[in-house]
Design an enzyme around this catalytic site. Structure first.
Site, PDB file in Angstrom:
ATOM      1  N   GLY A  14      13.103  -9.086  -0.701  1.00 25.95           N
ATOM      2  CA  GLY A  14      13.345 -10.319   0.060  1.00 25.95           C
ATOM      3  C   GLY A  14      13.866 -11.430  -0.829  1.00 25.95           C
ATOM      4  O   GLY A  14      14.841 -12.118  -0.487  1.00 25.95           O
ATOM      5  N   THR A  40       8.246  -4.323  -5.508  1.00 24.32           N
ATOM      6  CA  THR A  40       7.445  -3.148  -5.166  1.00 24.32           C
ATOM      7  C   THR A  40       8.335  -1.979  -4.777  1.00 24.32           C
ATOM      8  O   THR A  40       8.167  -0.855  -5.259  1.00 24.32           O
ATOM      9  CB  THR A  40       6.507  -3.488  -3.982  1.00 24.32           C
ATOM     10  OG1 THR A  40       5.711  -4.599  -4.347  1.00 24.32           O
ATOM     11  CG2 THR A  40       5.620  -2.312  -3.623  1.00 24.32           C
ATOM     12  N   LYS A  49       8.623   6.654  -4.610  1.00 25.52           N
ATOM     13  CA  LYS A  49       7.868   7.484  -3.664  1.00 25.52           C
ATOM     14  C   LYS A  49       8.796   8.518  -3.013  1.00 25.52           C
ATOM     15  O   LYS A  49       8.478   9.685  -2.919  1.00 25.52           O
ATOM     16  CB  LYS A  49       7.212   6.570  -2.619  1.00 25.52           C
ATOM     17  CG  LYS A  49       6.367   7.222  -1.554  1.00 25.52           C
ATOM     18  CD  LYS A  49       7.114   7.724  -0.346  1.00 25.52           C
ATOM     19  CE  LYS A  49       8.012   6.768   0.343  1.00 25.52           C
ATOM     20  NZ  LYS A  49       7.364   5.686   1.067  1.00 25.52           N
ATOM     21  N   ALA A 339       9.023   4.725   9.206  1.00 29.64           N
ATOM     22  CA  ALA A 339       8.785   6.162   8.980  1.00 29.64           C
ATOM     23  C   ALA A 339       7.671   6.323   7.974  1.00 29.64           C
ATOM     24  O   ALA A 339       7.536   5.529   7.052  1.00 29.64           O
ATOM     25  CB  ALA A 339      10.049   6.838   8.468  1.00 29.64           C
ATOM     26  N   HIS A 435      24.566  20.002  18.968  1.00 36.30           N
ATOM     27  CA  HIS A 435      23.822  21.258  18.997  1.00 36.30           C
ATOM     28  C   HIS A 435      24.149  22.135  17.802  1.00 36.30           C
ATOM     29  O   HIS A 435      25.311  22.199  17.414  1.00 36.30           O
ATOM     30  CB  HIS A 435      24.182  21.996  20.296  1.00 36.30           C
ATOM     31  CG  HIS A 435      23.357  23.206  20.532  1.00 36.30           C
ATOM     32  ND1 HIS A 435      22.022  23.125  20.869  1.00 36.30           N
ATOM     33  CD2 HIS A 435      23.676  24.532  20.440  1.00 36.30           C
ATOM     34  CE1 HIS A 435      21.549  24.359  21.002  1.00 36.30           C
ATOM     35  NE2 HIS A 435      22.525  25.221  20.746  1.00 36.30           N
TER      36      HIS A 435
HETATM   37  P1  NDP Z   1      -2.180   0.550   5.521  1.00 30.39           P
HETATM   38  O1  NDP Z   1      -2.526  -0.777   6.031  1.00 30.39           O
HETATM   39  O2  NDP Z   1      -1.064   1.311   6.128  1.00 30.39           O
HETATM   40  O3  NDP Z   1      -3.471   1.471   5.525  1.00 30.39           O
HETATM   41  C1  NDP Z   1      -4.644   1.106   4.876  1.00 30.39           C
HETATM   42  C2  NDP Z   1      -5.686   2.154   5.172  1.00 30.39           C
HETATM   43  O4  NDP Z   1      -6.827   1.914   4.378  1.00 30.39           O
HETATM   44  C3  NDP Z   1      -6.121   2.142   6.637  1.00 30.39           C
HETATM   45  O5  NDP Z   1      -6.288   3.478   7.053  1.00 30.39           O
HETATM   46  C4  NDP Z   1      -7.450   1.411   6.576  1.00 30.39           C
HETATM   47  O6  NDP Z   1      -8.364   1.850   7.554  1.00 30.39           O
HETATM   48  C5  NDP Z   1      -7.973   1.833   5.211  1.00 30.39           C
HETATM   49  N1  NDP Z   1      -8.884   0.849   4.634  1.00 30.39           N
HETATM   50  C6  NDP Z   1      -8.716  -0.488   4.545  1.00 30.39           C
HETATM   51  N2  NDP Z   1      -9.750  -1.066   3.924  1.00 30.39           N
HETATM   52  C7  NDP Z   1     -10.607  -0.070   3.608  1.00 30.39           C
HETATM   53  C8  NDP Z   1     -11.868  -0.036   2.960  1.00 30.39           C
HETATM   54  N3  NDP Z   1     -12.446  -1.146   2.521  1.00 30.39           N
HETATM   55  N4  NDP Z   1     -12.478   1.152   2.814  1.00 30.39           N
HETATM   56  C9  NDP Z   1     -11.898   2.300   3.278  1.00 30.39           C
HETATM   57  N5  NDP Z   1     -10.708   2.321   3.901  1.00 30.39           N
HETATM   58  C10 NDP Z   1     -10.060   1.154   4.064  1.00 30.39           C
HETATM   59  O7  NDP Z   1      -1.935   0.308   3.953  1.00 30.39           O
HETATM   60  P2  NDP Z   1      -1.251   1.179   2.831  1.00 30.39           P
HETATM   61  O8  NDP Z   1      -1.981   0.787   1.598  1.00 30.39           O
HETATM   62  O9  NDP Z   1      -1.145   2.601   3.190  1.00 30.39           O
HETATM   63  O10 NDP Z   1       0.205   0.572   2.808  1.00 30.39           O
HETATM   64  C11 NDP Z   1       0.414  -0.832   2.760  1.00 30.39           C
HETATM   65  C12 NDP Z   1       1.630  -1.211   3.531  1.00 30.39           C
HETATM   66  O11 NDP Z   1       2.792  -0.868   2.798  1.00 30.39           O
HETATM   67  C13 NDP Z   1       1.788  -0.487   4.871  1.00 30.39           C
HETATM   68  O12 NDP Z   1       1.089  -1.111   5.899  1.00 30.39           O
HETATM   69  C14 NDP Z   1       3.278  -0.544   5.076  1.00 30.39           C
HETATM   70  O13 NDP Z   1       3.602  -1.755   5.696  1.00 30.39           O
HETATM   71  C15 NDP Z   1       3.818  -0.492   3.668  1.00 30.39           C
HETATM   72  N6  NDP Z   1       4.286   0.869   3.336  1.00 30.39           N
HETATM   73  C16 NDP Z   1       5.325   1.393   4.024  1.00 30.39           C
HETATM   74  C17 NDP Z   1       5.776   2.660   3.750  1.00 30.39           C
HETATM   75  C18 NDP Z   1       6.906   3.218   4.522  1.00 30.39           C
HETATM   76  O14 NDP Z   1       7.626   2.445   5.158  1.00 30.39           O
HETATM   77  N7  NDP Z   1       7.089   4.524   4.543  1.00 30.39           N
HETATM   78  C19 NDP Z   1       5.166   3.497   2.714  1.00 30.39           C
HETATM   79  C20 NDP Z   1       4.049   2.847   2.060  1.00 30.39           C
HETATM   80  C21 NDP Z   1       3.640   1.589   2.378  1.00 30.39           C
HETATM   81  P3  NDP Z   1      -8.402   1.223   9.043  1.00 30.39           P
HETATM   82  O15 NDP Z   1      -7.198   1.750   9.755  1.00 30.39           O
HETATM   83  O16 NDP Z   1      -9.688   1.766   9.563  1.00 30.39           O
HETATM   84  O17 NDP Z   1      -8.411  -0.248   8.874  1.00 30.39           O
END
Ligand code: NDP
Length: 451
Positions: A14, A40, A49, A339, A435
């Site tokens: 950004g 990042t 990744k 995705a 196809h």
């Molecule tokens: P997410 O927000 O996607 O997922 C975090 C996960 O951790 C959730 O399942 C959450 O559970 C769990 N969690 C949160 N706090 C705790 C805790 N204290 N103890 C145990 N579990 C916990 O975050 P990510 O870290 O995976 O990724 C961050 C962001 O980066 C994503 O939201 C996305 O926007 C971006 N990203 C995008 C990608 C892509 O476009 N392919 C790839 C990687 C990252 P719960 O659901 O129960 O809250």
């Protein structure tokens, strides 16, 4: 003191986009970055990744190749070799980012920026003034405060480990946890995935989430739902001993917390500045990305809307248009495609079924679930294809499309164009398919599911 029209703090997707577009359109711009140019995405996110996804997927491709008649020896994955090549590619991209900024005439400042007042940024011993300041510092991994979590890694470290962990426990049920579970399992590591809830990938369509459980398990990952880590200890050989909240115990080489990301706003501005933030530290901004302090703006991951590179760059373009042409910011956050690079991929755009129910929208569901043509010749059961389309029952508009498929992101990008343009189901139906492809299923969905 050097004076600028704009100082950007943060050289990620950004920040760099805003800096170079504003500079190329006439602003005098400086950009400050303290760790890695490209942020990042380029350094500890999307790009390395995706390279790891490719690396990992070769293990499946070699198996599949044998089913097609090739004599292929799988061998071992050479992690140090891959890391060296990955690092070289990332250095090349870091250089491209700097070159783009330089070519646009942006002043590049290495160091940690600190906002002293609404017009002054301090970097080390130097002070710079600007008419406007843009905070684009992104986020950093969040690690919960569990006893022993200091022995664990996050996505900031996984890209720099000297060797592949033979066994790893991954905590979380979001993008990063699922992607790395698949990557490391494909590379040959024994992966345990822990998620605290009953069903991972909160926010995605329920049919996708439920189907992914089977696919993850079929790919050899030890999936444990409704559990979490209570405590982590170290054994004599440097292994991690893990006690779970459900009473279970595990031992592994590494524990990887993928439990979300938080904005990197700590110590970024003076206490005298009343920049309002959320509880997690995200900068609160108005529709034009202006914070509670006039002249200080923020965008991308640090505002905590959607932590996705294309969102940050779209916000940057919109903000520069707003500054330079007084054009109102017009980003529709409800149809942002995304995705998850699991194996197979998940991809999604628009409304989920739960969301439609919540909003009381009358909808019909069209879906298809089939075996990939390629896998009629292999035994790979972890790669079934599923596609789901949600259609407004009264207007016929396509509200959302969700898919699990190899390269699902490549398929959904096209559907995202159609949904953004307001396409109806009839528009999809009169589109001729290509196809044989997986994507053609999106234009041949004829019968709605009984609701
Ligand atoms: P997410 O927000 O996607 O997922 C975090 C996960 O951790 C959730 O399942 C959450 O559970 C769990 N969690 C949160 N706090 C705790 C805790 N204290 N103890 C145990 N579990 C916990 O975050 P990510 O870290 O995976 O990724 C961050 C962001 O980066 C994503 O939201 C996305 O926007 C971006 N990203 C995008 C990608 C892509 O476009 N392919 C790839 C990687 C990252 P719960 O659901 O129960 O809250």
């Amino acid at each position: 003191m050097d004076n600028f029209d704009l100082i950007v703090i943060g050289g990620g997707s950004g920040g760099v986009r805003a800096a170079r577009v504003a500079a190329s359109r006439g602003y005098k711009v400086a950009i400050v970055e303290d760790t890695h140019w490209g942020g990042t995405c380029v350094n500890v996110g999307c790009v390395p990744k995706k390279l790891m996804v490719y690396a990992s997927h070769f293990s499946h491709e070699m198996e599949d190749a044998r089913a097609f008649g090739w004599s292929v020896e799988s061998g071992e994955f050479d992690w140090p070799h891959f890391m060296k090549k990955k690092d070289a590619e990332i250095s090349r991209l870091n250089g491209i980012y700097l070159k783009l900024l330089d070519n646009a005439g942006v002043t590049i400042i290495d160091g940690r920026g600190f906002i002293e007042d609404a017009n002054t940024v301090v970097v080390g011993d130097n002070k710079y003034s600007a008419e406007r300041i843009l905070i684009a510092v992104g986020g950093e991994p969040f690690k919960p405060n569990v006893p022993g979590s200091e022995h664990c890694i996050t996505s900031d470290q996984i890209f720099f480990l000297p060797e592949r962990p033979k066994s790893i426990v991954i905590v979380g049920g979001g993008f990063i946890a699922l992607e790395f579970a698949c990557i490391l399992a494909g590379m040959g590591s024994a992966v345990t995935l822990l998620y605290r809830g009953e069903l991972f990938l909160r926010g995605f369509d329920k049919d996708i989430r439920e189907r992914m459980v089977g696919m993850i398990e079929n790919s050899g990952i030890d999936l444990r739902l409704s559990t979490d880590i209570e405590e982590i200890g170290l054994s004599g050989e440097g292994k991690k001993n893990i006690r779970l909240t459900d009473g279970g115990e595990l031992e592994s080489d590494e524990v990887f917390y993928a439990t979300g990301r938080i904005p990197r706003t700590k110590d970024l501005w003076s206490d005298q500045l009343d920049i309002q933030t959320s509880k997690q530290g995200a900068v609160l901004v108005d529709d034009n990305f202006e914070s509670s302090v006039p002249g200080i703006y923020a965008l991308g991951d640090v505002v905590g809307r959607m932590a996705l590179t294309p969102v940050a760059t779209a916000e940057a373009m919109a903000l520069v248009d707003y500054w330079m042409e007084a054009k109102a910011v017009d980003i529709d956050y409800s149809i942002i495609p995304s995705a998850v690079f699991t194996q197979p991929n998940i991809s999604s755009v628009g409304m989920t079924e739960d969301h439609a129910i919540e909003k009381g929208i009358p909808y019909a569901v069209y879906e298809t679930d089939f075996k990939h043509l390629k896998h009629n010749l292999t035994d790979r059961s972890s790669e079934r294809i599923y596609m789901k389309m949600l259609v407004h029952k009264e207007t016929d508009k396509v509200l959302g499309v969700h898919a699990i498929a190899p390269d699902a992101g490549e398929i959904i990008q096209g559907a995202a164009v159609a949904i953004t343009a307001g396409a109806t189901k009839a528009d999809f139906d009169r589109t001729i398919g290509i196809h044989p492809t997986m994507a053609e299923e999106l234009v041949t969905l004829r019968t709605a599911r009984d609701s």
